[in-house]
Design an enzyme around this catalytic site. Structure first.
Site, PDB file in Angstrom:
ATOM      1  N   ASN A   1       8.749   6.934  -5.845  1.00  0.00           N
ATOM      2  CA  ASN A   1       7.771   7.545  -6.751  1.00  0.00           C
ATOM      3  C   ASN A   1       6.423   7.767  -6.060  1.00  0.00           C
ATOM      4  O   ASN A   1       5.437   8.112  -6.698  1.00  0.00           O
ATOM      5  CB  ASN A   1       7.568   6.667  -7.987  1.00  0.00           C
ATOM      6  CG  ASN A   1       7.093   5.265  -7.624  1.00  0.00           C
ATOM      7  OD1 ASN A   1       6.988   4.923  -6.454  1.00  0.00           O
ATOM      8  ND2 ASN A   1       6.809   4.451  -8.627  1.00  0.00           N
TER       9      ASN A   1
ATOM     10  N   GLU B   1       1.514   1.862  -8.286  1.00  0.00           N
ATOM     11  CA  GLU B   1       2.491   2.755  -8.887  1.00  0.00           C
ATOM     12  C   GLU B   1       1.847   4.061  -9.352  1.00  0.00           C
ATOM     13  O   GLU B   1       0.620   4.143  -9.517  1.00  0.00           O
ATOM     14  CB  GLU B   1       3.139   2.054 -10.088  1.00  0.00           C
ATOM     15  CG  GLU B   1       3.894   0.772  -9.733  1.00  0.00           C
ATOM     16  CD  GLU B   1       5.244   1.015  -9.081  1.00  0.00           C
ATOM     17  OE1 GLU B   1       5.329   1.780  -8.100  1.00  0.00           O
ATOM     18  OE2 GLU B   1       6.223   0.421  -9.546  1.00  0.00           O
TER      19      GLU B   1
ATOM     20  N   ASP C   1       1.833  -6.927  -0.611  1.00  0.00           N
ATOM     21  CA  ASP C   1       2.213  -7.265  -1.990  1.00  0.00           C
ATOM     22  C   ASP C   1       3.228  -8.397  -2.049  1.00  0.00           C
ATOM     23  O   ASP C   1       3.778  -8.818  -1.027  1.00  0.00           O
ATOM     24  CB  ASP C   1       2.751  -6.008  -2.699  1.00  0.00           C
ATOM     25  CG  ASP C   1       3.764  -5.237  -1.857  1.00  0.00           C
ATOM     26  OD1 ASP C   1       4.322  -5.818  -0.907  1.00  0.00           O
ATOM     27  OD2 ASP C   1       3.987  -4.053  -2.140  1.00  0.00           O
TER      28      ASP C   1
ATOM     29  N   HIS D   1       4.737   5.359  -4.441  1.00  0.00           N
ATOM     30  CA  HIS D   1       3.856   4.184  -4.404  1.00  0.00           C
ATOM     31  C   HIS D   1       3.622   3.727  -2.970  1.00  0.00           C
ATOM     32  O   HIS D   1       4.458   3.910  -2.087  1.00  0.00           O
ATOM     33  CB  HIS D   1       4.362   3.046  -5.311  1.00  0.00           C
ATOM     34  CG  HIS D   1       5.520   2.253  -4.805  1.00  0.00           C
ATOM     35  ND1 HIS D   1       6.270   1.423  -5.614  1.00  0.00           N
ATOM     36  CD2 HIS D   1       6.077   2.118  -3.570  1.00  0.00           C
ATOM     37  CE1 HIS D   1       7.195   0.829  -4.917  1.00  0.00           C
ATOM     38  NE2 HIS D   1       7.119   1.229  -3.671  1.00  0.00           N
TER      39      HIS D   1
HETATM   40  P1  PGA Z   1      11.851   0.725   1.298  1.00  0.00           P
HETATM   41  O1  PGA Z   1      10.656   0.537   0.278  1.00  0.00           O
HETATM   42  O2  PGA Z   1      11.266   0.575   2.671  1.00  0.00           O
HETATM   43  O3  PGA Z   1      12.811  -0.382   0.964  1.00  0.00           O
HETATM   44  O4  PGA Z   1      12.410   2.097   1.057  1.00  0.00           O
HETATM   45  C1  PGA Z   1       9.471   1.224   0.500  1.00  0.00           C
HETATM   46  C2  PGA Z   1       8.499   0.937  -0.615  1.00  0.00           C
HETATM   47  O5  PGA Z   1       8.934   0.722  -1.758  1.00  0.00           O
HETATM   48  O6  PGA Z   1       7.291   0.943  -0.354  1.00  0.00           O
END
Ligand code: PGA
Length: 241
Positions: free
Chosen positions: A136, A143, A67, A138
């Site tokens: 959450n 999302e 992404d 994702h």
């Molecule tokens: P993080 O993010 O590794 O910074 O916890 C993970 C994500 O949002 O997929």
């Protein structure tokens, strides 16, 4: 699904790096799906170390990032393109033309999504997809919602994600509200998936994603249906399993 619980973030990262390294050794022209965020940082550092020791070679590797924020230039320090260059690509021998990251700065974002999807389809499927998980649930920027998004699309970031990722911006108001992400179908088509999570902040969502109901409200829960998933956690992230 194979779940490995480690004692520390360092051990999680090295175990994860070894999975990636063995993929590269066994198939030197692998297509790797890569993630950003705090979680894989130490894994990238460890892979750079293995590269410098001559254990792995990226000459024939192709990568697709999951992404990128929309309306952020690849040269902006907050972009995922910048993150990948700084934390990984600038330190290994991957040819620049083998690196694929959605262009967050594209004038026609729908066209950018179509092109990214087309390239992924023509070169894919991904041999090994590395994933973090959002608070959450994702994966990529797919999302929590009432359906699983299928292919590459422009995702509207939800409140939980804005809050969690605003730490990388001056304020939450400076955060992009949308991002380009590959879809759940693209992730599920990967031959092998490596999901990583560390820290107590991920304990609830890891329990829901791995042991709860499969639902688009927790997008990572769909990984329960994939035939080859390795989950590597530190003991805090695993504490509610
Ligand atoms: P993080 O993010 O590794 O910074 O916890 C993970 C994500 O949002 O997929």
């Amino acid at each position: 699904m194979k779940i490995i619980i480690t004692d520390s973030y360092k051990e999680m990262s090295e175990r994860a790096g070894n999975v990636v390294a063995s993929q590269i050794i066994l198939k030197p022209d692998s297509i790797l799906g890569l993630a950003t965020g705090s979680t894989p940082l130490e894994m990238y550092r460890y892979l750079i170390e293995l590269y410098k020791k001559g254990v792995i070679d990226f000459q024939n590797i192709t990568t697709f990032n999951l992404d990128e924020y929309h309306r952020i230039s690849p040269s902006s320090p907050q972009s995922y393109a910048y993150y990948m260059m700084e934390n990984f690509f600038n330190h290994i021998n991957i040819p620049k033309e083998n690196i694929n990251i959605p262009n967050g700065d594209a004038i026609d974002v729908d066209e950018e999504c179509r092109e990214y999807a087309k390239k992924l389809e023509s070169l894919g499927p991904i041999d090994l997809q590395v994933l973090g998980i959002g608070p959450n649930g994702h994966i990529g920027f797919n999302e929590s919602s009432d359906h699983f998004p299928v292919g590459t699309h422009l995702a509207k970031l939800t409140g939980d994600t804005l809050e969690a990722n605003s730490r990388f911006f001056d304020s939450i108001d400076d955060m992009p509200r949308t991002a380009i992400t590959i879809g759940i179908r693209d992730i599920m088509l990967s031959k092998k998936i490596l999901l990583l999570a560390n820290g107590i902040g991920k304990a609830d969502i890891i329990a829901k994603a791995l042991k709860g109901k499969v639902t688009p409200r927790v997008p990572a829960s769909i990984l329960q249906l994939h035939h080859d998933v390795i989950v590597i956690l530190d003991k805090e992230a695993a504490s509610k399993l």
